[in-house]
Design an enzyme around this catalytic site. Structure first.
Site: not given
Ligand code: SIN
Length: 473
Positions: A245, A279
């Site tokens: 991810e 992210c």
């Molecule tokens: C992330 O920013 O890595 C995950 C964000 C989320 O699970 O909403």
């Protein structure tokens, strides 16, 4: 739960330690012991033995233990949230929200443990029976980020444990305390100690051992695309299964026919969650020309309601950034945009509170040749781009190597489907700025990663399909 009472985890100053500090105050919270390569090899060996026994347990037993773990997380949610705010900086209400989010994955996969099914296929001859069964992949490793210190761990360990895998977690050096707290609760819930282990230490040392180990059959990573690519390469020799991810560069498109008030709520929720350090947060906001001026003004007004401060203080909804490098990056993005002709509407500087606090910032007249269009800012900077047509918006939104999350607001139902299909992203929010939950498949395409977490697909990332051909003659 008094994490600080566990002296085997938290140390007074010593040579081989990581210093954990509060980004809001710079106060030293703890010294966490570094695991070295030899110790990690031993941990892997123990996990191999423990995993074999864990895989033999009934799915119902694993499910019950995960439900106990879930209950313990909820019982301790206040102290877990406080630990998180202290080491990560996010406001207490957001930390509490993340603890519930983290717990939701444990509950979800406790149920999924009992839903794993194989298949029987129509065979080519009467004598043959063709079947597919699912088995746990073995010992897994996870490398997790600082921005979601608990939820990114449970999103990986819960499916691993549910399927009968063991999992070693290298948590982010900035936020190891939340990880250790989860490990303690898992033990208390009856999950065997060598089946879920948290390690910390030098990132290169730990990742080298994990990636090169034949015993580790899967690696799940959340973090930057750059590091993801390095890990990908390191895992090549042992042909590990990978989940990644990685970085995002989320477009957030507001069409003329959108409900403006709802779109502003969506931008606020997406952009300013965790002070812009997610992210999936809106990185590029595209407003159609008919609504552009109104949107800039309404967003500016709404941003005045943001309160920057220590996450433990009442009313704070924007904490500090994680470190000085994060401050330098957002400053660079703002300076580059302004120098190339963007206009500053609010914020733009380090906050008067000092440290790594940064003013929520709004810039407009942003164009594709500016750094903010290409790179993930990971900070509270909202850049507004103007567009004329739907085609132009889609083309601009897709003009990036990333493909994690995208959002758009429109009330035209035909456009909702058309645009959703055209966006080259793993996740699309339509008339919403919040898309993350345990039911949904979380993940990206292109340079944003591989595989899906959460949802009914998440457990398959920790299982292998074995084909059985039974000849009855
Ligand atoms: C992330 O920013 O890595 C995950 C964000 C989320 O699970 O909403």
């Amino acid at each position: 739960m008094d994490l600080f009472a566990h002296k085997d985890i938290l140390h007074v100053e010593a040579e081989q330690t990581i210093k954990v500090t509060n980004p809001a105050t710079n106060e030293i919270l703890a010294y966490v012991r570094k695991t070295n390569a030899a110790e990690l090899e031993t941990i892997i060996k123990k996990a191999q033995i423990a995993q074999k026994q864990w895989a033999q347990t009934l799915a119902e037993e694993r499910s019950d233990k995960l439900m106990r773990f879930y209950a313990l997380i909820l019982e301790n949610k206040e102290s877990l949230a406080e630990i998180m705010t202290k080491e990560q900086g996010k406001p207490l209400a957001e930390s509490l929200g993340e603890i519930l989010y983290a717990a939701s994955f444990v509950k979800w996969f406790a149920a999924e443990a009992r839903q794993v099914c194989g298949d029987i296929m129509e065979s080519k001859t009467k004598a043959q029976k063709i079947m597919a069964i699912k088995q746990p992949i073995g010992v897994c490793a996870a490398i997790t980020p600082w921005n979601f210190p608990s939820a990114m761990i449970t999103r990986k360990i819960a499916p691993a444990l549910a399927s009968g895998c063991a999992i070693l977690v290298k948590s982010a050096s900035q936020t190891p305390l939340s990880a250790y707290a989860l490990e303690l609760l898992a033990k208390e819930a009856g999950i065997p100690k060598d089946v879920f282990v948290v390690v910390n230490g030098d990132s290169n040392v730990i990742s080298d051992v994990l990636c090169r180990s034949e015993a580790i059959r899967k690696l799940s990573f959340t973090g930057s695309t750059k590091v993801g690519a390095q890990l990908y390469a390191k895992c090549a020799r042992t042909i590990k299964k990978l989940s990644m991810e990685l970085g995002g560069n989320a477009p957030f498109i507001v069409f003329d026919d959108a409900n403006l008030e709802e779109a502003i709520e969506g931008i606020m929720a997406s952009k300013f969650r965790n002070s812009g350090q997610t992210c999936v947060c809106a990185n590029r906001i595209y407003a159609q020309s008919g609504i552009y001026a109104q949107l800039c003004e309404a967003l500016k007004q709404k941003m005045q309601t943001l309160k920057v401060g220590n996450g433990l203080d009442k009313g704070t909804n924007q904490g500090p950034l994680i470190n000085q490098a994060a401050v330098e990056k957002v400053k660079e993005h703002i300076a580059d945009a302004l120098q190339k002709g963007a206009k500053l509407l609010s914020g733009g500087r380090e906050h008067s509170l000092g440290g790594t606090y940064f003013e929520p910032t709004l810039i407009c007249d942003v164009r594709a040749d500016m750094l903010v269009a290409r790179e993930e800012t990971f900070a509270p900077l909202a850049p507004i781009f103007r567009f004329e047509s739907e085609e132009e918006a889609i083309e601009a939104a897709n003009n990036t190597e990333f493909g994690l999350a995208a959002y758009f607001f429109t009330q035209d139902y035909k456009r909702q489907w058309r645009v959703a299909e055209s966006l080259e992203y793993g996740m699309v929010g339509i008339n919403t700025g919040l898309i993350s939950n345990e039911v949904a498949p979380f993940g990206g395409i292109k340079h944003s990663g591989l595989g899906r977490e959460g949802s009914k697909y998440g457990i398959d990332e920790y299982m292998e399909i074995k084909y059985l051909c039974l000849n009855l003659q």
